[in-house]
Design an enzyme around this catalytic site. Structure first.
Site, PDB file in Angstrom:
ATOM      1  CE1 TYR A   1      77.276 -59.540  37.371  1.00 41.01           C
ATOM      2  CE2 TYR A   1      77.594 -60.825  35.381  1.00 41.01           C
ATOM      3  CZ  TYR A   1      76.938 -60.606  36.571  1.00 41.01           C
ATOM      4  OH  TYR A   1      75.943 -61.456  36.955  1.00 41.01           O
TER       5      TYR A   1
ATOM      6  CE  LYS B   1      72.187 -57.546  37.588  1.00 42.65           C
ATOM      7  NZ  LYS B   1      73.560 -57.444  37.117  1.00 42.65           N
TER       8      LYS B   1
ATOM      9  NE  ARG C   1      65.928 -68.277  16.085  1.00 41.80           N
ATOM     10  CZ  ARG C   1      66.237 -68.445  14.775  1.00 41.80           C
ATOM     11  NH1 ARG C   1      67.113 -67.660  14.187  1.00 41.80           N
ATOM     12  NH2 ARG C   1      65.657 -69.404  14.080  1.00 41.80           N
TER      13      ARG C   1
ATOM     14  CG  ASP D   1      78.353 -53.496  31.894  1.00 38.38           C
ATOM     15  OD1 ASP D   1      77.363 -52.803  32.226  1.00 38.38           O
ATOM     16  OD2 ASP D   1      78.479 -54.695  32.205  1.00 38.38           O
TER      17      ASP D   1
HETATM   18  C1  LIG Z   1      74.322 -58.173  36.333  1.00 37.08           C
HETATM   19  C2  LIG Z   1      75.340 -57.566  35.482  1.00 37.08           C
HETATM   20  C3  LIG Z   1      75.655 -58.119  34.227  1.00 37.08           C
HETATM   21  C4  LIG Z   1      74.997 -59.373  33.717  1.00 37.08           C
HETATM   22  O1  LIG Z   1      73.641 -59.202  33.501  1.00 37.08           O
HETATM   23  P1  LIG Z   1      72.565 -60.416  33.584  1.00 37.08           P
HETATM   24  O2  LIG Z   1      71.303 -59.735  33.188  1.00 37.08           O
HETATM   25  O3  LIG Z   1      72.589 -60.937  34.962  1.00 37.08           O
HETATM   26  O4  LIG Z   1      73.009 -61.450  32.598  1.00 37.08           O
HETATM   27  C5  LIG Z   1      76.617 -57.484  33.457  1.00 37.08           C
HETATM   28  N1  LIG Z   1      77.237 -56.375  33.896  1.00 37.08           N
HETATM   29  C6  LIG Z   1      76.984 -55.828  35.089  1.00 37.08           C
HETATM   30  C7  LIG Z   1      77.711 -54.604  35.514  1.00 37.08           C
HETATM   31  C8  LIG Z   1      76.028 -56.403  35.925  1.00 37.08           C
HETATM   32  O5  LIG Z   1      75.775 -55.863  37.125  1.00 37.08           O
END
Ligand SMILES: *Cc1c(COP(=O)(O)O)cnc(C)c1O
Length: 425
Positions: free
Chosen positions: A119, A216, A66, A191
């Site tokens: 998001y 992604k 963890r 992000d």
């Molecule tokens: C998908 C996404 C997230 C969240 O990510 P997860 O891995 O699905 O929790 C956050 N920001 C953006 C821009 C995303 O496309």
């Protein structure tokens, strides 16, 4: 592992090379060339004094997964190489990373400034969770930089940016907004999921903390969830402490898949964004399309800002279909080389209406207030051949037009509108 040394060793090397070799200088058991999946919850020590020293963090080593894990640590070193960060912390998903960062740096009585477009999950944290904890949240009109600067100047603890945005691909001027945040001593979080480190490095534009959904483009195959956070050693120590306790740690199997996927990010994304540009240009000429969102189009409202802070424009395109859902329901099922799903950033092309993907949690009224119409479709362009993707989309549009003409309920007739042709490649 000392992230700093790794950055200086590979820092001047091209990003495609850093994607392959970054973080990988550790010698593996049996001289394995690939990162082993270390599936162990805990690490044992015969010498009680050594164990104590490692537990205190005075000697490098592992205690409990963890807190840290050898496979996950290699992934953390790899993202450091790519974002030129001192340190990184991996999470079980992008949302685990984002919520942990916000919880680390915000407390009761604090204030965060962000934009309306973010998001969907992040937006829920802003609208639902943070206010409940006594944090003041101000979400500005995404493209109104003056309004964002004004709100920052009123004082805030965190400025949270996402650019390009999901699903309308708006572009924020990171340098400009980070400067405004520095004037009031606010921490800037960005992000970088849509751009990826291949196209954009927010830390070099004045951002303090970068977050990624590794689910992604980084992993790239739609088969794993993960999140990454990186920044200075000092800030990451705080994020790591938070993760040790809230337990949103990444498991070593997922870390392995993300490392494996990241090695090919440059090859994938270069092909994907070539096709994205071609698809966006074609969509501009398509009479059934009302508007196209892609930062690589000269008609994009912030194309110049995108050019100044991005090396490429990414593989996400969105467009608004005339006739809303009716048109969407004809067009999408007809596509041959496409998943119709909520994910993005995979090797396969993925189409999805914003209504059922990024903004499924919002009501119709909320979506319309955010400028998300029912005919908005997001495409995550895959690695297929550009010509095949274009041909597929064209045949789906031809079919859709025939269906709409046949349909008695259809109360609109597609008309050819003026389109831009002087598109730069
Ligand atoms: C998908 C996404 C997230 C969240 O990510 P997860 O891995 O699905 O929790 C956050 N920001 C953006 C821009 C995303 O496309």
């Amino acid at each position: 592992m000392n992230n700093k040394t790794e950055v200086s060793e590979l820092g001047c090397v091209g990003i495609g090379t850093r994607l392959v070799w970054g973080g990988e200088k550790v010698r593996h058991p049996y001289n394995a060339t690939q990162t082993p999946i270390v599936a162990s919850a805990a690490y044992g020590y015969d010498d009680i004094d050594v164990w104590y020293d490692v537990a205190l963090g005075n000697t490098p080593g592992f205690i409990y997964s963890r807190m840290s894990n050898p496979t996950v640590a290699i992934l953390e070193d790899k993202i450091c190489e790519l974002e030129s960060a001192e340190s990184a912390v991996a999470f079980s998903s992008g949302m685990a990373a984002i919520s942990s960062v916000l919880n680390t740096f915000l407390a009761k009585g604090g204030r965060v400034v962000s934009t309306r477009d973010s998001y969907g999950g992040t937006n829920k944290i802003f609208e639902e969770f943070l206010p409940r904890m006594g944090v003041d949240v101000t979400l500005c009109d995404t493209l109104d930089h003056e309004a964002i600067e004004h709100e920052i100047a009123l004082g805030c603890d965190v400025l949270y940016l996402e650019t390009p945005t999901n699903p309308t691909l708006k572009v924020l001027d990171i340098r400009r907004l980070a400067q405004a945040a520095k004037r009031v001593g606010a921490l800037v979080v960005a992000d970088n999921t849509f751009a990826t480190p291949l196209n954009q490095n927010p830390l070099s534009l004045g951002v303090d903390v970068v977050v990624h959904s590794a689910t992604k483009f980084l992993s790239g195959h739609g088969d794993v969830l993960g999140g990454l956070v990186c920044g200075s050693g000092e800030l990451m120590a705080k994020v790591r402490h938070h993760r040790e306790i809230n337990g949103a740690s990444l498991d070593p199997f997922s870390a392995y898949l993300i490392i494996r996927g990241m090695k090919t990010l440059a090859l994938r994304l270069r092909q994907q964004q070539r096709s994205a540009q071609a698809l966006a240009e074609y969509l501009l000429t398509e009479p059934l399309v009302e508007s196209v969102n892609y930062p690589g189009l000269p008609s994009h409202p912030n194309h110049d800002v995108a050019r100044s802070q991005m090396r490429g424009f990414g593989a996400i395109v969105s467009f608004v279909l005339r006739g809303g859902m009716e048109t969407v329901k004809h067009l999408l099922p007809r596509l041959r080389y496409a998943h119709r799903a909520g994910n993005l950033g995979a090797v396969e092309t993925i189409y999805g209406p914003a209504r059922t993907t990024s903004h499924v949690e919002n009501t119709l009224e909320e979506r319309l207030a955010l400028g998300i119409s029912e005919g908005l479709v997001r495409v995550s362009v895959g690695i297929e051949e550009t010509d095949d993707l274009l041909a597929d989309l064209k045949q789906a549009f031809e079919y859709t037009k025939e269906q709409l003409l046949k349909s008695e309920q259809s109360n609109f007739i597609p008309v050819r509108t003026e389109c831009r042709t002087e598109v730069e490649i």
